[in-house]
Write an enzyme that holds these catalytic residues in place. Structure first.
Site, PDB file in Angstrom:
ATOM      1  CD  GLU A  89      -2.266   1.400   2.745  1.00 34.08           C
ATOM      2  OE1 GLU A  89      -1.545   2.195   3.634  1.00 34.08           O
ATOM      3  OE2 GLU A  89      -3.066   0.638   3.295  1.00 34.08           O
ATOM      4  CG  ASP A 150      -5.620  -1.832  -0.565  1.00 33.72           C
ATOM      5  OD1 ASP A 150      -4.713  -2.850  -0.433  1.00 33.72           O
ATOM      6  OD2 ASP A 150      -5.709  -0.930   0.163  1.00 33.72           O
TER       7      ASP A 150
END
Length: 430
Positions: A89, A150
């Site tokens: 991330e 993500d």
């Protein structure tokens, strides 16, 4: 008339700065400097006309991020964690920020480190591990190899956009390779609901295929503008379907405008549908704050925007009269706990603006002031933490006009636009 007054103020300020001011007075006055006349002495630190747009339009919070959290080899470090961790991330977000800053050197360093350390030297046949850092035995390396979807999407998005704006086809090839793996390993079909993104390849589906199953999902993993861009970049992928499903998902799990960090979906047996997450419960906090951030940055022309804002609007109204966003909310009961850090204030800025309610203007101003304090915080214990800085970079920069998303999901960046039209720096530059 306003521009003339700004110019006169700037010239007077520069004259008071002595030699430094004289050097700038001798150079043509750039639009960047003229628009920032009220920044006072900071104007004297601006490069002269003719410098690259990224140099003419400095981004102090990004410069802090690189100085404090990006190592020379391209590792984004979160020093607040016991493992001194780096995550997929953090690496992917850093690449997006570098693109917005027109900082290709940092972009490349972050990507190379990610390939070497999260991908073992190759990210064409595997997805990046989500966590790297100091292991329990004191060695350094991958701690958890399970990817985070993500980050995988943000990696692909950053690479696709870098290929477009910097005209580097190799970035696009890397993005296509990642997206093929995400589609194969991290996208599923929820019975009676449709296409959905799993948080990772392993560990988020309980039960057997021929019996009752519970899927664990995270709404903050699905920024609609990112999905829109990936849908046009990879037309055979599931990204357009995910963009359509995302507002339906958020509308289904938001209660009183509160989206939980994690949600469950039960299929098979007597119950089919969304349920409270069996592990994390109904808490809405450090993950879900991004749901409001992404919703606020979704262009109003996007068909998803109306559904998202309608589902989340009660939480915008909840901010009226509050000094800070709640640190925790509970979707099932509506209970609120504590005050969130300044990054939460930054994350809500695009959302409060997009809500467009006159009664929320004081809340928007108050949260902006609280968020901007991060930019001016001195080094040391008072300096913003890693995650606060990340949320600040997304939320403040969007409000300041440093970047936005087009309805198709493409990044519209200040440096790129100003280079085309000789425009101004609109961001906070002090």
């Amino acid at each position: 008339m306003m521009a003339d007054r700004a110019r006169r103020r700037l010239l007077a300020q520069l004259a008071r700065l002595g030699a430094a001011g004289a050097a700038l007075l001798a150079a043509p006055l750039t639009a960047c400097a003229a628009d920032s006349a009220t920044a006072g002495a900071s104007a004297a630190r601006r490069p002269p006309a003719g410098a690259p747009p990224s140099a003419r339009c400095p981004w102090p919070l990004y410069q802090q991020f690189v100085a404090r959290f990006v190592q020379a080899d391209g590792r984004v470090l979160d020093p607040s964690t016991r493992e001194q961790q780096s995550t997929s991330e953090g690496q992917s977000y850093g690449m997006v920020f570098a693109l917005i800053a027109n900082d290709r050197l940092t972009f490349d360093r972050l990507w190379r480190w990610s390939v070497a350390n999260l991908g073992g030297g190759n990210l064409t046949d595997k997805l990046p591990a989500w966590q790297w850092g100091r292991r329990n035995d004191g060695s350094w390396g991958v701690i958890d190899a399970n990817p985070a979807s993500d980050a995988d999407l943000w990696f692909a998005y950053a690479l696709a956009e870098a290929a477009r704006v910097w005209k580097v086809p190799a970035y696009g090839e890397a993005a296509h390779a990642l997206l093929g793996l995400v589609a194969k390993q991290e996208v599923t079909t929820l019975p009676d609901f449709g296409t959905m993104l799993l948080p990772g390849p392993q560990g988020f589906v309980d039960g057997k295929p021929d019996g009752p199953r519970t899927y664990r999902l995270n709404a903050s993993y699905l920024p609609v503008p990112v999905l829109r861009r990936l849908a046009s970049f990879d037309r055979n992928g599931p990204w357009g379907a995910l963009a359509t499903q995302t507002p339906k998902f958020i509308e289904a799990v938001a209660k009183q405008g509160i989206v939980p960090d994690w949600s469950g979906y039960r299929a098979g047996g007597d119950l089919v549908g969304f349920v409270t997450d069996p592990v994390k419960g109904d808490v809405s906090s450090y993950d879900a704050i991004r749901v409001y951030l992404w919703a606020g940055m979704t262009p109003s022309a996007d068909s998803a925007s109306r559904t998202l804002m309608r589902a989340l609007l009660p939480n915008a109204q909840r901010m009226e009269g509050r000094a800070a966003p709640p640190e925790k909310m509970h979707a099932d009961t509506g209970a609120l706990e504590g005050n969130g850090p300044p990054g939460f204030s930054a994350a809500l800025l695009p959302f409060l603006k997009a809500a467009g309610l006159p009664n929320l203007a004081p809340a928007l101003a108050a949260q902006r002031t609280r968020a901007e304090a991060m930019v001016d915080a001195p080094p040391g214990p008072a300096a913003p933490a890693y995650y606060d800085t990340v949320l600040g970079l997304f939320g403040l920069a969007h409000l300041e006009g440093r970047y936005s998303f087009s309805p198709s999901g493409q990044l519209e960046m200040e440096w790129d636009q100003s280079a085309k039209r000789e425009g101004a720096c609109r961001g906070k530059t002090t």
